[in-house]
Write a protein that holds these residues in place. Structure first.
Motif, PDB file in Angstrom:
ATOM      1  N   SER A 195      -4.641   1.358  -3.528  1.00  0.00           N
ATOM      2  CA  SER A 195      -4.004   0.647  -2.360  1.00  0.00           C
ATOM      3  C   SER A 195      -5.393   0.239  -1.570  1.00  0.00           C
ATOM      4  CB  SER A 195      -3.256   1.671  -1.710  1.00  0.00           C
ATOM      5  OG  SER A 195      -4.032   2.650  -1.401  1.00  0.00           O
ATOM      6  N   LYS A 201       0.856   3.938  -2.690  1.00  0.00           N
ATOM      7  CA  LYS A 201       0.560   5.529  -2.310  1.00  0.00           C
ATOM      8  C   LYS A 201       1.828   6.385  -2.996  1.00  0.00           C
ATOM      9  CE  LYS A 201      -1.962   5.760   1.429  1.00  0.00           C
ATOM     10  NZ  LYS A 201      -2.299   5.603   2.717  1.00  0.00           N
ATOM     11  N   LYS A 202       2.756   6.171  -2.954  1.00  0.00           N
ATOM     12  CA  LYS A 202       3.777   6.846  -3.644  1.00  0.00           C
ATOM     13  C   LYS A 202       3.783   7.013  -5.113  1.00  0.00           C
ATOM     14  CE  LYS A 202       8.089   7.022  -2.895  1.00  0.00           C
ATOM     15  NZ  LYS A 202       9.659   6.174  -2.539  1.00  0.00           N
ATOM     16  N   GLY A 233      -8.291   4.479  -3.995  1.00  0.00           N
ATOM     17  CA  GLY A 233      -7.111   4.287  -4.511  1.00  0.00           C
ATOM     18  C   GLY A 233      -6.733   2.924  -4.916  1.00  0.00           C
ATOM     19  N   ASP A 262       1.109   6.772  -6.455  1.00  0.00           N
ATOM     20  CA  ASP A 262      -0.115   7.735  -6.666  1.00  0.00           C
ATOM     21  C   ASP A 262       0.369   9.052  -6.973  1.00  0.00           C
ATOM     22  OD1 ASP A 262      -2.196   5.817  -6.799  1.00  0.00           O
ATOM     23  OD2 ASP A 262      -3.139   6.437  -5.060  1.00  0.00           O
ATOM     24  N   ILE A 275      -7.706  13.817  -4.853  1.00  0.00           N
ATOM     25  CA  ILE A 275      -7.988  13.179  -3.980  1.00  0.00           C
ATOM     26  C   ILE A 275      -9.472  13.213  -3.427  1.00  0.00           C
ATOM     27  CG2 ILE A 275      -7.456  12.162  -1.647  1.00  0.00           C
ATOM     28  CD1 ILE A 275      -4.449  13.214  -2.294  1.00  0.00           C
ATOM     29  N   PRO A 289       0.802  -1.059   0.074  1.00  0.00           N
ATOM     30  CA  PRO A 289       0.094   0.043  -0.029  1.00  0.00           C
ATOM     31  C   PRO A 289       0.834   1.229   0.129  1.00  0.00           C
ATOM     32  CG  PRO A 289      -0.810  -1.669   1.391  1.00  0.00           C
ATOM     33  CD  PRO A 289       0.367  -2.065   1.148  1.00  0.00           C
ATOM     34  N   GLU A 290       2.128   1.319   0.832  1.00  0.00           N
ATOM     35  CA  GLU A 290       2.800   2.422   0.747  1.00  0.00           C
ATOM     36  C   GLU A 290       3.458   2.695  -0.685  1.00  0.00           C
ATOM     37  OE1 GLU A 290       3.065  -0.138   2.876  1.00  0.00           O
ATOM     38  OE2 GLU A 290       1.934   0.730   4.541  1.00  0.00           O
TER      39      GLU A 290
END
Lengths: 169, 215
Positions: B41, B21-22, B39, B24, B34, B17-18
């Protein structure tokens, strides 16, 4: 069919597939994020021209394949290969993680010994679990060709494992 | 170590997920603000045909293929990924490698200014997609204003500077369009044939063949 799908939809739907495929086609873990970014920038740029006469996944996979190929050829990647240091010391309690990384690195090594066509088929069938028929559609190749490449890839990987086992004995 | 252990080791190829996110964040300029939807994730997602992406059951492990010890081969094979430094800022294309284009440039290209390679640095920067796109945007703009010669020369510069660039299909379409605009139909046909061989499944094919038909 209407127009091309929205970029966000394509991204959300396929980002995981793109990520792991980029990794498995030979991009090092540290570079996967950048290469994925590049893939989706190309997707965004070219999506308006997607007309739906091809499968979106086939089109997307074609972009992944070209961007990965581009990346692997780049001088940047070659230089990193030359300068990279090998280090595999297990910190206390980290033995299992190190063993997994060893295994993943060995898999990389064996995959690197395949030519691109066989690697793609092996990755999609064996690592991603896709059916041969679906792989054939994805890469736009006859089913028989996919079977043939898969057989050859399996054979070579098996021999590679035997060789490594013998070398370590 | 067994072969299926190697196969299983690929399970970790899924993004965390991290990491998503990056990514994204890096693509934020292409995504809606947003707040609109989940997302990647979040739950779900994934490629339909590819399933969850875990390692497939390996049905073909050769008997007797076992025990790759933790020996030298492993040491040599392992790349040390986690401590790799982040890629350098990418602002200029790397010095062009020997141009082995799968589609050869057309005629003698006029000099087209492209961003200069960065001053001598320890590591060659990876060519930037933004630079590549900017060059093709110049070619397209030239074509739109009726300067097909400049468009063609810019495409040739792209061949030299981005031999394996991610946008080379787009470049070829522009070049073929420019050749047609110059009345060089034979050259356009020949380049289109090379294009078809190099990119058999390209989304540009339909447009290229429409262009050729319309002449």
């Amino acid at each position: 069919m209407g127009g091309p799908p929205a970029f966000e939809h394509v991204y959300r739907e396929h980002v995981r597939f793109v990520w792991r495929t980029v990794r498995r086609l030979g991009v090092r873990e540290a570079d996967v994020e950048d290469v994925c970014q590049r893939v989706f920038e190309v997707v965004h740029r070219q999506l308006p021209e997607f007309r739906g006469d091809a499968r979106l996944t086939t089109w997307l996979f074609g972009i992944v394949r070209r961007v990965v190929s581009d990346h692997r050829r780049s001088a940047y990647e070659r230089r990193r290969d030359l300068h990279e240091e090998v280090e595999l010391e297990a910190a206390p309690g980290q033995e299992r993680a190190v063993a997994e990384r060893e295994a993943r690195a060995l898999l990389d090594q064996l995959l690197d010994e395949l030519d691109e066509d066989k690697r793609i088929v092996f990755v999609l069938c064996e690592l991603d679990g896709m059916a041969v028929k679906d792989v054939a559609e994805l890469i736009d190749a006859p089913v028989q060709t996919v079977y043939s490449r898969l057989h050859a890839a399996r054979d070579k990987i098996s021999r590679g494992v035997e060789r490594l086992a013998a070398g370590a004995a | 170590m067994k072969l299926d252990d190697l196969i299983q080791s690929a399970r970790g190829d899924e993004p965390t997920p991290e990491q998503l996110k990056k990514l994204d964040g890096k693509l934020a300029h292409l995504l809606p603000p947003i707040g609109g939807g989940n997302g990647p994730s979040g739950s779900g997602g994934g490629h339909g045909a590819a399933g969850a992406g875990g390692a497939a059951t390996v049905k073909w492990i050769a008997a007797g293929v076992v025990a790759v010890g933790g020996g030298v081969a492993i040491q040599q094979a392992v790349s040390h990924r986690d401590r790799s430094p982040p890629p350098p800022p990418i602002s200029a294309p790397a010095p062009a490698p020997a141009p082995i284009a799968e589609v050869t440039p057309d005629a003698a290209p006029e000099p087209v200014p492209v961003p200069a390679p960065a001053a001598a640095v320890h590591r060659a920067p990876e060519p930037s997609l933004a630079d590549e796109a900017a060059l093709l945007d110049r070619a397209r703009t030239a074509l739109q204003r009726g300067d097909a010669r400049a468009a063609l020369a810019t495409c040739d510069a792209h061949v030299k500077n981005f031999t394996h660039g991610a946008l080379r299909e787009e470049r070829e379409r522009i070049a073929i369009e420019a050749l047609l605009a110059l009345g060089r139909h034979g050259d356009a046909e020949a380049r289109a044939q090379r294009f078809d061989r190099a990119f058999p499944n390209s989304v540009q094919s339909e447009r290229i063949h429409a262009l050729l038909r319309d002449r």
